[in-house]
Scaffold this motif. Structure first.
Motif, PDB file in Angstrom:
ATOM      1  N   VAL A   6       0.818  -1.155  -0.105  1.00  0.00           N
ATOM      2  CA  VAL A   6      -0.068  -0.051  -0.021  1.00  0.00           C
ATOM      3  C   VAL A   6       0.937   1.312  -0.019  1.00  0.00           C
ATOM      4  CG1 VAL A   6      -0.245  -0.050   2.628  1.00  0.00           C
ATOM      5  CG2 VAL A   6      -2.029   1.393   1.346  1.00  0.00           C
ATOM      6  N   VAL A   7       0.438   2.276  -0.695  1.00  0.00           N
ATOM      7  CA  VAL A   7       1.397   3.661  -0.841  1.00  0.00           C
ATOM      8  C   VAL A   7       0.401   4.711  -0.153  1.00  0.00           C
ATOM      9  CG1 VAL A   7       2.203   5.372  -2.434  1.00  0.00           C
ATOM     10  CG2 VAL A   7       2.346   2.665  -2.967  1.00  0.00           C
ATOM     11  N   TYR A   8       0.992   5.433   0.658  1.00  0.00           N
ATOM     12  CA  TYR A   8       0.399   6.632   1.081  1.00  0.00           C
ATOM     13  C   TYR A   8       1.000   7.983   0.597  1.00  0.00           C
ATOM     14  CZ  TYR A   8      -1.379   3.127   4.572  1.00  0.00           C
ATOM     15  OH  TYR A   8      -2.244   2.140   4.958  1.00  0.00           O
ATOM     16  N   ASP A   9       0.281   8.997   0.146  1.00  0.00           N
ATOM     17  CA  ASP A   9       0.631  10.094  -0.431  1.00  0.00           C
ATOM     18  C   ASP A   9       0.689  11.216   0.674  1.00  0.00           C
ATOM     19  OD1 ASP A   9       1.142   9.239  -2.995  1.00  0.00           O
ATOM     20  OD2 ASP A   9      -0.769   9.623  -3.722  1.00  0.00           O
ATOM     21  N   ARG A  10       0.069  11.318   1.573  1.00  0.00           N
ATOM     22  CA  ARG A  10       0.258  12.220   2.692  1.00  0.00           C
ATOM     23  C   ARG A  10       1.348  12.556   3.121  1.00  0.00           C
ATOM     24  NH1 ARG A  10       0.570  12.104   7.851  1.00  0.00           N
ATOM     25  NH2 ARG A  10       0.446   9.845   9.003  1.00  0.00           N
ATOM     26  N   ALA A  11       1.498  14.079   3.387  1.00  0.00           N
ATOM     27  CA  ALA A  11       2.806  14.620   3.929  1.00  0.00           C
ATOM     28  C   ALA A  11       3.142  13.950   5.285  1.00  0.00           C
ATOM     29  CB  ALA A  11       2.834  15.823   3.924  1.00  0.00           C
ATOM     30  N   THR A  12       4.170  13.289   5.460  1.00  0.00           N
ATOM     31  CA  THR A  12       4.715  13.051   6.859  1.00  0.00           C
ATOM     32  C   THR A  12       6.283  13.925   6.980  1.00  0.00           C
ATOM     33  OG1 THR A  12       5.845  11.122   6.127  1.00  0.00           O
ATOM     34  CG2 THR A  12       3.469  10.772   6.970  1.00  0.00           C
ATOM     35  N   ASP A  13       6.551  13.704   8.491  1.00  0.00           N
ATOM     36  CA  ASP A  13       7.624  14.695   8.746  1.00  0.00           C
ATOM     37  C   ASP A  13       9.033  13.498   9.181  1.00  0.00           C
ATOM     38  OD1 ASP A  13       8.281  17.633   9.359  1.00  0.00           O
ATOM     39  OD2 ASP A  13       9.645  16.273  10.428  1.00  0.00           O
ATOM     40  N   SER A  14      10.190  13.960   8.951  1.00  0.00           N
ATOM     41  CA  SER A  14      11.303  13.146   9.287  1.00  0.00           C
ATOM     42  C   SER A  14      11.106  12.842  10.943  1.00  0.00           C
ATOM     43  CB  SER A  14      12.718  13.591   8.972  1.00  0.00           C
ATOM     44  OG  SER A  14      12.590  13.776   7.760  1.00  0.00           O
ATOM     45  N   THR A  15      10.740  13.773  11.555  1.00  0.00           N
ATOM     46  CA  THR A  15      10.727  13.390  12.949  1.00  0.00           C
ATOM     47  C   THR A  15       9.481  12.725  13.540  1.00  0.00           C
ATOM     48  OG1 THR A  15       9.569  15.531  13.164  1.00  0.00           O
ATOM     49  CG2 THR A  15      11.773  15.741  13.302  1.00  0.00           C
ATOM     50  N   ASP A  16       8.497  12.337  12.643  1.00  0.00           N
ATOM     51  CA  ASP A  16       7.526  11.310  13.004  1.00  0.00           C
ATOM     52  C   ASP A  16       7.981   9.799  13.422  1.00  0.00           C
ATOM     53  OD1 ASP A  16       5.671  13.502  12.448  1.00  0.00           O
ATOM     54  OD2 ASP A  16       5.172  12.734  10.487  1.00  0.00           O
ATOM     55  N   LEU A  17       9.260   9.438  12.991  1.00  0.00           N
ATOM     56  CA  LEU A  17       9.456   8.280  12.899  1.00  0.00           C
ATOM     57  C   LEU A  17       9.895   7.729  14.411  1.00  0.00           C
ATOM     58  CD1 LEU A  17      11.044   5.390  11.902  1.00  0.00           C
ATOM     59  CD2 LEU A  17      12.867   6.597  12.158  1.00  0.00           C
ATOM     60  N   VAL A  18      10.315   8.424  15.464  1.00  0.00           N
ATOM     61  CA  VAL A  18      10.527   8.231  16.770  1.00  0.00           C
ATOM     62  C   VAL A  18       9.195   8.091  17.652  1.00  0.00           C
ATOM     63  CG1 VAL A  18      11.351   8.995  19.084  1.00  0.00           C
ATOM     64  CG2 VAL A  18      12.737   9.109  17.045  1.00  0.00           C
ATOM     65  N   PRO A  19       8.363   9.071  17.383  1.00  0.00           N
ATOM     66  CA  PRO A  19       6.870   8.883  17.941  1.00  0.00           C
ATOM     67  C   PRO A  19       6.266   7.346  17.406  1.00  0.00           C
ATOM     68  CG  PRO A  19       7.329  11.065  17.532  1.00  0.00           C
ATOM     69  CD  PRO A  19       8.095  10.440  16.791  1.00  0.00           C
ATOM     70  N   THR A  20       6.470   7.088  16.227  1.00  0.00           N
ATOM     71  CA  THR A  20       5.678   6.104  15.658  1.00  0.00           C
ATOM     72  C   THR A  20       6.648   4.770  16.206  1.00  0.00           C
ATOM     73  OG1 THR A  20       5.442   6.879  13.589  1.00  0.00           O
ATOM     74  CG2 THR A  20       5.490   4.403  13.623  1.00  0.00           C
ATOM     75  N   LEU A  21       7.754   4.723  16.680  1.00  0.00           N
ATOM     76  CA  LEU A  21       8.339   3.480  17.163  1.00  0.00           C
ATOM     77  C   LEU A  21       7.903   3.398  18.648  1.00  0.00           C
ATOM     78  CD1 LEU A  21      12.039   4.045  15.871  1.00  0.00           C
ATOM     79  CD2 LEU A  21      10.048   2.537  15.116  1.00  0.00           C
ATOM     80  N   GLY A  22       7.987   4.751  19.487  1.00  0.00           N
ATOM     81  CA  GLY A  22       7.374   4.595  20.738  1.00  0.00           C
ATOM     82  C   GLY A  22       5.943   4.047  20.835  1.00  0.00           C
ATOM     83  N   SER A  23       5.132   4.521  19.808  1.00  0.00           N
ATOM     84  CA  SER A  23       3.881   3.693  19.858  1.00  0.00           C
ATOM     85  C   SER A  23       3.882   2.213  19.754  1.00  0.00           C
ATOM     86  CB  SER A  23       2.665   4.389  18.903  1.00  0.00           C
ATOM     87  OG  SER A  23       2.818   5.841  19.241  1.00  0.00           O
ATOM     88  N   MET A  24       4.788   1.707  18.831  1.00  0.00           N
ATOM     89  CA  MET A  24       4.800   0.371  18.375  1.00  0.00           C
ATOM     90  C   MET A  24       5.413  -0.373  19.791  1.00  0.00           C
ATOM     91  SD  MET A  24       6.227   0.109  14.522  1.00  0.00           S
ATOM     92  CE  MET A  24       5.004   0.290  13.326  1.00  0.00           C
ATOM     93  N   LEU A  25       6.508  -0.031  20.410  1.00  0.00           N
ATOM     94  CA  LEU A  25       7.028  -0.516  21.347  1.00  0.00           C
ATOM     95  C   LEU A  25       6.939  -0.073  22.879  1.00  0.00           C
ATOM     96  CD1 LEU A  25      10.693   0.184  20.051  1.00  0.00           C
ATOM     97  CD2 LEU A  25       9.450  -2.123  19.950  1.00  0.00           C
ATOM     98  N   GLY A  26       5.721   0.838  22.858  1.00  0.00           N
ATOM     99  CA  GLY A  26       5.293   1.103  24.230  1.00  0.00           C
ATOM    100  C   GLY A  26       5.979   2.027  25.002  1.00  0.00           C
ATOM    101  N   PHE A  27       6.887   2.903  24.548  1.00  0.00           N
ATOM    102  CA  PHE A  27       7.609   3.993  25.395  1.00  0.00           C
ATOM    103  C   PHE A  27       6.993   5.327  25.030  1.00  0.00           C
ATOM    104  CE2 PHE A  27      10.615   3.346  21.757  1.00  0.00           C
ATOM    105  CZ  PHE A  27      10.599   4.494  21.305  1.00  0.00           C
ATOM    106  N   SER A  28       7.424   6.391  25.729  1.00  0.00           N
ATOM    107  CA  SER A  28       6.912   7.892  25.467  1.00  0.00           C
ATOM    108  C   SER A  28       7.957   8.544  25.158  1.00  0.00           C
ATOM    109  CB  SER A  28       6.040   8.021  26.713  1.00  0.00           C
ATOM    110  OG  SER A  28       5.661   9.356  26.626  1.00  0.00           O
ATOM    111  N   PRO A  29       8.156   9.017  23.843  1.00  0.00           N
ATOM    112  CA  PRO A  29       9.061  10.010  23.428  1.00  0.00           C
ATOM    113  C   PRO A  29       8.813  11.393  23.663  1.00  0.00           C
ATOM    114  CG  PRO A  29       8.115   9.289  21.613  1.00  0.00           C
ATOM    115  CD  PRO A  29       7.248   8.550  22.874  1.00  0.00           C
TER     116      PRO A  29
END
Length: 398
Positions: free
Chosen positions: A363-386
């Motif tokens: 699946v391809v998503y076109d919406r704009a995301t930001d380089s700084t979104d990676l860490v919060p995404t990993l936090g939600s996946m692994l269960g920590f709070s950045p």
């Protein structure tokens, strides 16, 4: 002129007449179209091969995360454009069809490799000197992970391309910092120790920086610590030589060490920065393209390793993303493929690929995301709070 070449020229003409925001949107749409026609992935929110049961099952396992930076800066015309797709056959044919692909990831920070990678790792646009031996100012993903989840030092590792990345494992933030970060492996440092005044046929692997004539300061390090690493990872120069496809690539060495790390230690959070593409600073287009092709292959090898190692198979989510791009040929202020100095939208608009446990496929998503979104995404996946990160979790991956 072929249809694909005509399409590329139309995109370039449109880019030349557009605002920065519109440029990012057009780059995103062109990547989307190239992926639809060449890789056969679905568009928007429509799934090609989603498996809801497999997606839910990951919650009951110990998830592993591998982050790979497609580092050194590669442009669309040598990758996703029709004329460049031959340089990334593994991404196009093997990885993208298995992934959720984000076509518009914008880097709004400083376009230097160390500071940009540090920004990816903290979720904040760092402003540290790109060529100084300094830690990030904000807490890293490794510190959040280890402090919040009470993980040991053996569970978070970085494999970095040059001695200049030696401080990236932990910040100097007063609430985190010393003792809470990742262990950082500098393959060139290990190789130097392994050679110990012997054979010199690996000297070409030890060059530390393509961008400036200056090398980062030599690292003294602890001989005992280096010996410990060699023992833990069962490192062998002879074994590397026997298995590497080429002995001229620092990234080959990094991936060899990463695979040993996966096999011997199996950390839950593993970050590897690839960097061969940055040879473009030397001005040799053929070496730049060779670096892209090698990085494409090494990304596939890492994913194959994650599928074959018992500790990773079935519970690994892998992220691949560039730190940033490179200058356009049409920009008079830059040097085309050679550098990334203009800060134009083509240098800043990159992409992100996520694949594996818990991720929708094809699946391809076109919406704009930001380089700084990676860490919060990993936090939600692994269960920590950045808590100090600036970005937001990428909801499509959660």
């Amino acid at each position: 002129m072929s249809d694909s070449s005509l399409q590329t020229e139309r995109v370039r003409a449109a880019l030349a007449a557009s605002s920065p925001r519109e440029v990012a949107r057009l780059v995103s749409l062109s990547r989307r179209e190239f992926l639809r026609t060449a890789a056969g992935v679905a568009l928007g929110g429509t799934l090609l091969r989603s498996n809801p049961l497999a997606r839910a099952a990951v919650a009951n396992k110990k998830r592993k995360i591998i982050v790979v930076t497609f580092g050194g800066g590669a442009r669309d015309q040598e990758t996703f454009a029709p004329e460049g797709q031959e340089n990334i056959p593994h991404l196009m044919r093997e990885l993208i069809p298995q992934s959720a692909f984000f076509t518009q990831v914008v880097n709004r920070g400083i376009l230097g490799h160390y500071v940009a990678t540090a920004s990816l790792a903290t979720g904040v646009y760092e402003t540290i000197n790109n060529f100084a031996s300094l830690p990030p100012e904000y807490p890293t993903v490794f510190e959040y992970f280890r402090k919040d989840l009470k993980r040991p030092s053996s569970d978070a590792w970085v494999v970095a391309p040059s001695n200049g990345f030696n401080r990236i494992g932990e910040s100097n933030h007063r609430s985190y910092g010393a003792g809470l970060g990742a262990r950082v492996i500098l393959p060139k440092h290990l190789l130097t120790a392994a050679m110990r005044g012997g054979a010199t046929d690996y000297e070409h692997l030890l060059r530390d920086n393509y961008e400036t004539p200056f090398r980062a300061p030599e690292l003294a390090g602890s001989e005992f610590e280096l010996q410990q690493l060699e023992m833990i990872l069962k490192l062998s120069v002879d074994d590397f030589k026997a298995h590497a496809r080429t002995l001229s690539s620092p990234d080959e060495l990094s991936v060899y060490i990463t695979r040993q790390l996966m096999r011997q230690v199996a950390p839950s959070l593993l970050w590897i920065t690839l960097h061969d593409i940055d040879v473009a600073h030397a001005g040799a287009y053929s070496l730049y393209v060779e670096g892209i092709r090698r990085t494409d292959r090494l990304c596939a090898e890492l994913w194959q390793a994650a599928q074959s190692e018992p500790e990773y198979a079935g519970k690994t989510t892998m992220f691949i993303l560039p730190d940033f791009g490179r200058d356009a040929d049409e920009d008079s202020a830059g040097n085309g493929f050679q550098h990334h100095r203009t800060g134009d939208p083509l240098s800043r608009t990159t992409w992100l690929m996520a694949l594996g446990a818990g991720v929708r496929e094809g699946v391809v998503y076109d919406r704009a995301t930001d380089s700084t979104d990676l860490v919060p995404t990993l936090g939600s996946m692994l269960g920590f709070s950045p808590s100090l990160a600036q970005g937001k979790p990428i909801t499509e991956l959660l």
